[in-house]
Motif scaffolding. Structure first.
Motif, PDB file in Angstrom:
ATOM      1  N   UNK A   1       0.945  -1.329   0.009  1.00  0.00           N
ATOM      2  CA  UNK A   1      -0.017   0.086   0.027  1.00  0.00           C
ATOM      3  C   UNK A   1       0.740   1.226  -0.024  1.00  0.00           C
ATOM      4  N   UNK A   2       0.485   2.024  -0.904  1.00  0.00           N
ATOM      5  CA  UNK A   2       1.368   3.403  -0.896  1.00  0.00           C
ATOM      6  C   UNK A   2       0.758   4.349   0.352  1.00  0.00           C
ATOM      7  N   UNK A   3       1.415   4.692   1.287  1.00  0.00           N
ATOM      8  CA  UNK A   3       1.060   5.521   2.453  1.00  0.00           C
ATOM      9  C   UNK A   3       0.882   6.990   1.942  1.00  0.00           C
ATOM     10  N   UNK A   4       1.987   7.470   1.242  1.00  0.00           N
ATOM     11  CA  UNK A   4       2.273   8.641   0.804  1.00  0.00           C
ATOM     12  C   UNK A   4       3.044   8.726  -0.474  1.00  0.00           C
ATOM     13  N   UNK A   5       2.897   9.684  -1.380  1.00  0.00           N
ATOM     14  CA  UNK A   5       3.641   9.785  -2.473  1.00  0.00           C
ATOM     15  C   UNK A   5       5.020   9.405  -2.322  1.00  0.00           C
ATOM     16  N   UNK A   6       5.601   8.192  -3.012  1.00  0.00           N
ATOM     17  CA  UNK A   6       6.789   7.494  -2.692  1.00  0.00           C
ATOM     18  C   UNK A   6       7.294   6.732  -1.653  1.00  0.00           C
ATOM     19  N   UNK A   7       6.190   6.612  -0.775  1.00  0.00           N
ATOM     20  CA  UNK A   7       6.524   5.629   0.287  1.00  0.00           C
ATOM     21  C   UNK A   7       5.311   4.543   0.400  1.00  0.00           C
ATOM     22  N   UNK A   8       5.985   3.324   0.215  1.00  0.00           N
ATOM     23  CA  UNK A   8       4.956   2.084   0.052  1.00  0.00           C
ATOM     24  C   UNK A   8       5.475   1.090   0.835  1.00  0.00           C
ATOM     25  N   UNK A   9       4.228   0.600   1.906  1.00  0.00           N
ATOM     26  CA  UNK A   9       4.751  -0.506   2.654  1.00  0.00           C
ATOM     27  C   UNK A   9       4.358  -1.879   1.930  1.00  0.00           C
ATOM     28  N   UNK A  10       5.280  -2.831   2.123  1.00  0.00           N
ATOM     29  CA  UNK A  10       5.263  -4.101   1.219  1.00  0.00           C
ATOM     30  C   UNK A  10       5.036  -5.143   2.329  1.00  0.00           C
ATOM     31  N   UNK A  11       3.938  -5.874   2.184  1.00  0.00           N
ATOM     32  CA  UNK A  11       3.635  -7.003   2.949  1.00  0.00           C
ATOM     33  C   UNK A  11       4.848  -8.160   2.928  1.00  0.00           C
ATOM     34  N   UNK A  12       5.333  -8.545   3.972  1.00  0.00           N
ATOM     35  CA  UNK A  12       6.425  -9.565   3.854  1.00  0.00           C
ATOM     36  C   UNK A  12       6.495 -10.429   5.186  1.00  0.00           C
ATOM     37  N   UNK A  13       5.291 -11.016   5.426  1.00  0.00           N
ATOM     38  CA  UNK A  13       5.128 -12.196   6.435  1.00  0.00           C
ATOM     39  C   UNK A  13       6.130 -13.220   6.356  1.00  0.00           C
ATOM     40  N   UNK A  14       6.152 -13.718   7.563  1.00  0.00           N
ATOM     41  CA  UNK A  14       6.934 -14.898   7.804  1.00  0.00           C
ATOM     42  C   UNK A  14       7.887 -14.705   9.020  1.00  0.00           C
ATOM     43  N   UNK A  15       8.553 -13.653   9.055  1.00  0.00           N
ATOM     44  CA  UNK A  15       9.233 -13.466  10.665  1.00  0.00           C
ATOM     45  C   UNK A  15       8.130 -13.233  11.378  1.00  0.00           C
ATOM     46  N   UNK A  16       6.801 -12.544  11.433  1.00  0.00           N
ATOM     47  CA  UNK A  16       5.622 -12.328  12.021  1.00  0.00           C
ATOM     48  C   UNK A  16       4.499 -12.357  10.995  1.00  0.00           C
TER      49      UNK A  16
END
Length: 247
Positions: free
Chosen positions: A147-162
């Protein structure tokens, strides 16, 4: 995005599990100054309550001085907790979510999967930070996947560690794309999806390997200029730390 900046902070160190080859590992926090002059904090580090109590918490052997705390480091830039627009919390481990309750004016960005895992008690170690993520008055922004939270800043789902762990992709104007792998790829020794070590706190091996591949694919497709690994003691010795920045 000509004004965006990325600040890196080491807000303490933790001692890894017995016989870990890396010695004390850095605990990082990240700050983005956006084009519009707003601030996005990524993780909040170890709890302020642990300052000066060197390793006295058996479940979280650590080292942290007053100057290390995230609030103190933000203050060196003239920034107070109420100035933070978003706090992207990558997951609820004690070295990542230790001060969430200090940011009640911010929107706390977490994966919906992470939040539900916490409130349902699916991850025992999240109880160590329940006084933070469970504090009254916090405002959560629950997201599902990349999900892009702000222009140029995207969170990337990367489960596994948690479950619901997230990494962050930041497009800086001069440096180019920067990938904060966080604990999905904690060091340069964990970049091969097939052979990377599985650490004691990694919950789901198959998802760990899947997320490692996903982040490697992003590095190629987005032409990532710099990947910052979550707890790589060697790499963090060479990175620019606050008050320096990447832009």
């Amino acid at each position: 995005m000509e004004k965006m900046k990325l600040y890196l902070m080491i807000v303490g160190k933790v001692r890894p599990p017995h016989n870990h080859p890396s010695g004390n590992l850095p605990v990082p926090v990240y700050l983005i100054e956006t084009d519009s002059g707003e601030y996005i904090l990524i993780d909040t580090g170890l709890s302020q309550s642990l300052v000066g109590k060197y390793g006295h918490t058996p479940s979280l052997p650590h080292m942290m001085d007053e100057d290390d705390n995230v609030g103190h480091q933000l203050a060196t830039l003239g920034i107070a907790p109420q100035d933070i627009r978003y706090v992207i919390c990558t997951h609820f481990d004690p070295d990542h979510a230790g001060n969430l309750a200090s940011f009640k004016n911010s929107e706390i960005v977490v994966q919906r999967r992470l939040y539900h895992a916490a409130i349902k008690g699916e991850v025992d170690r999240f109880r160590m930070t329940e006084d933070q993520w469970g504090a009254s008055g916090l405002r959560f922004l629950l997201v599902d996947g990349d999900t892009e939270i702000d222009p140029g800043v995207t969170v990337v789902e990367s489960s596994g560690h948690a479950p619901g762990h997230q990494s962050v992709l930041i497009n800086l104007p001069h440096t180019g794309p920067v990938l904060l792998a966080i604990d999905a790829i904690p060091s340069q020794n964990h970049t091969d999806p097939a052979t990377r070590p599985i650490e004691p706190f990694d919950i789901d091996e198959s998802l760990v390997r899947e997320s490692t591949k996903k982040l490697n694919d992003i590095r190629q497709s987005e032409h990532v200029a710099l990947t910052i690994y979550g707890h790589d003691a060697e790499q963090w010795q060479s990175l620019r730390l606050l008050p320096e920045f990447y832009d």
